[in-house]
Write a protein that holds these residues in place. Structure first.
Motif, PDB file in Angstrom:
ATOM      1  N   ASN A 208       0.836  -1.189   0.000  1.00  0.00           N
ATOM      2  CA  ASN A 208       0.000   0.000   0.000  1.00  0.00           C
ATOM      3  C   ASN A 208       0.874   1.244   0.000  1.00  0.00           C
ATOM      4  O   ASN A 208       1.758   1.388   0.852  1.00  0.00           O
ATOM      5  CB  ASN A 208      -0.929   0.013   1.221  1.00  0.00           C
ATOM      6  CG  ASN A 208      -1.915  -1.143   1.211  1.00  0.00           C
ATOM      7  OD1 ASN A 208      -2.412  -1.525   0.147  1.00  0.00           O
ATOM      8  ND2 ASN A 208      -2.206  -1.690   2.367  1.00  0.00           N
ATOM      9  N   THR A 209       0.631   2.134  -0.945  1.00  0.00           N
ATOM     10  CA  THR A 209       1.325   3.425  -1.013  1.00  0.00           C
ATOM     11  C   THR A 209       0.270   4.520  -1.098  1.00  0.00           C
ATOM     12  O   THR A 209      -0.309   4.760  -2.150  1.00  0.00           O
ATOM     13  CB  THR A 209       2.250   3.488  -2.243  1.00  0.00           C
ATOM     14  OG1 THR A 209       1.486   3.234  -3.432  1.00  0.00           O
ATOM     15  CG2 THR A 209       3.368   2.467  -2.134  1.00  0.00           C
ATOM     16  N   GLY A 210       0.020   5.152   0.031  1.00  0.00           N
ATOM     17  CA  GLY A 210      -1.027   6.156   0.056  1.00  0.00           C
ATOM     18  C   GLY A 210      -2.390   5.507  -0.093  1.00  0.00           C
ATOM     19  O   GLY A 210      -2.784   4.652   0.700  1.00  0.00           O
ATOM     20  N   ASP A 219       4.405  -4.392 -10.298  1.00  0.00           N
ATOM     21  CA  ASP A 219       4.052  -3.107  -9.693  1.00  0.00           C
ATOM     22  C   ASP A 219       4.727  -2.943  -8.331  1.00  0.00           C
ATOM     23  O   ASP A 219       5.185  -1.842  -7.980  1.00  0.00           O
ATOM     24  CB  ASP A 219       2.534  -2.987  -9.551  1.00  0.00           C
ATOM     25  CG  ASP A 219       1.838  -2.955 -10.896  1.00  0.00           C
ATOM     26  OD1 ASP A 219       2.509  -2.612 -11.900  1.00  0.00           O
ATOM     27  OD2 ASP A 219       0.639  -3.267 -10.952  1.00  0.00           O
ATOM     28  N   ILE A 220       4.780  -4.020  -7.561  1.00  0.00           N
ATOM     29  CA  ILE A 220       5.434  -3.951  -6.252  1.00  0.00           C
ATOM     30  C   ILE A 220       6.919  -3.677  -6.415  1.00  0.00           C
ATOM     31  O   ILE A 220       7.508  -2.857  -5.688  1.00  0.00           O
ATOM     32  CB  ILE A 220       5.195  -5.259  -5.474  1.00  0.00           C
ATOM     33  CG1 ILE A 220       3.704  -5.417  -5.146  1.00  0.00           C
ATOM     34  CG2 ILE A 220       6.020  -5.289  -4.191  1.00  0.00           C
ATOM     35  CD1 ILE A 220       3.365  -6.713  -4.452  1.00  0.00           C
ATOM     36  N   ALA A 227      11.074   3.922  -4.476  1.00  0.00           N
ATOM     37  CA  ALA A 227      11.306   4.356  -3.097  1.00  0.00           C
ATOM     38  C   ALA A 227      12.777   4.286  -2.739  1.00  0.00           C
ATOM     39  O   ALA A 227      13.319   5.210  -2.086  1.00  0.00           O
ATOM     40  CB  ALA A 227      10.474   3.489  -2.142  1.00  0.00           C
ATOM     41  N   PHE A 228      13.469   3.235  -3.174  1.00  0.00           N
ATOM     42  CA  PHE A 228      14.896   3.130  -2.882  1.00  0.00           C
ATOM     43  C   PHE A 228      15.719   4.146  -3.667  1.00  0.00           C
ATOM     44  O   PHE A 228      16.772   4.608  -3.207  1.00  0.00           O
ATOM     45  CB  PHE A 228      15.390   1.718  -3.194  1.00  0.00           C
ATOM     46  CG  PHE A 228      14.823   0.670  -2.267  1.00  0.00           C
ATOM     47  CD1 PHE A 228      14.511   0.970  -0.954  1.00  0.00           C
ATOM     48  CD2 PHE A 228      14.574  -0.619  -2.717  1.00  0.00           C
ATOM     49  CE1 PHE A 228      13.989   0.014  -0.104  1.00  0.00           C
ATOM     50  CE2 PHE A 228      14.050  -1.586  -1.874  1.00  0.00           C
ATOM     51  CZ  PHE A 228      13.760  -1.261  -0.569  1.00  0.00           C
TER      52      PHE A 228
END
Length: 233
Positions: A208-210, A219-220, A227-228
């Motif tokens: 979950n992102t937002g 997608d993950i 993010a990294f």
């Protein structure tokens, strides 16, 4: 929630009742079907599934490294100088990735995506045969609802129930007899849960992102990569 009561008598009317436990707007998102197996009851079960599930649920395939052909993998995963001697670093990385994926797909088998059927320890050939006979006589009685067929079905059902109880009792005795002072607590709880039909459920990875939920592996991976990248040079 919808509850449908269907009697074993083919001529008996079925009743459908709606329980106001959930909003009626959920009805358009669910499918309700009547099962064909009584499951040791006198009414058919109601099977609830998502209307937009897109098919049966499956495990995401994973590589079986213990069955890999590492010798052939080393030959196929040959990173040549021409793959990386490119001005565009992104293209060079993509060439290496494609080479490794090609070698992996051709030398490492994947697991089956079908959901595993967990058998309880007391399930044996005698109970399996009795269940088959019970289903066979049930199908005969459903097509030809006569008194003789109904009595034959009831006898087969009682026999299957008696064999199941006997198998459960014998399985429990064998389980208790197998416990020794050297049995670890992990093995003990694993056997105990298996005897009750409790297995560790597989959970599909979700990120979950937002307000966005990612469930596809690609997608993950992309979300984690972005993010990294914010904290890496």
């Amino acid at each position: 929630m919808i509850r449908k009561r269907t009697s074993t008598n083919p001529h008996a009317p079925s009743t459908v009742s709606i329980w106001p436990f959930v909003p009626l707007t959920l009805l358009s998102l669910l499918n309700f079907t009547v099962g064909s197996d009584l499951c040791n009851s006198d009414h058919f079960p109601i099977i609830v599934s998502y209307a937009d599930s897109g098919g049966a649920m499956q495990y995401p395939p994973r590589y079986l490294f213990q069955r890999a052909d590492w010798g052939n993998f080393m030959q196929l995963a040959d990173i040549t100088e021409s793959m990386v001697s490119i001005a565009d670093i992104t293209e060079a990385v993509q060439n290496v990735i494609e080479c490794l994926i090609h070698a992996t797909n051709n030398t490492i088998p994947e697991s089956s995506p079908r959901l595993r059927k967990f058998r309880r320890p007391w399930w044996n050939e005698a109970y399996r045969d009795s269940r088959r006979e019970e289903k066979k006589l049930w199908n005969i009685f459903r097509r030809y609802p006569t008194t003789d067929n109904h009595v034959a079905f009831k006898r087969a059902k009682a026999l299957a129930r008696r064999i199941r109880r006997r198998s459960q009792r014998e399985s429990w005795i064998n389980f208790v007899s197998s416990i020794t002072s050297s049995t670890s607590s992990k093995q003990l709880w694993k056997k105990f849960k298996a005897a009750n039909g409790i297995y560790r459920e597989f959970s599909f990875p979700v990120l979950n992102t937002g307000n966005v939920t990612h469930s596809a592996p690609l997608d993950i991976a992309n979300t984690l990569g972005h993010a990294f990248a914010k904290f890496s040079n």
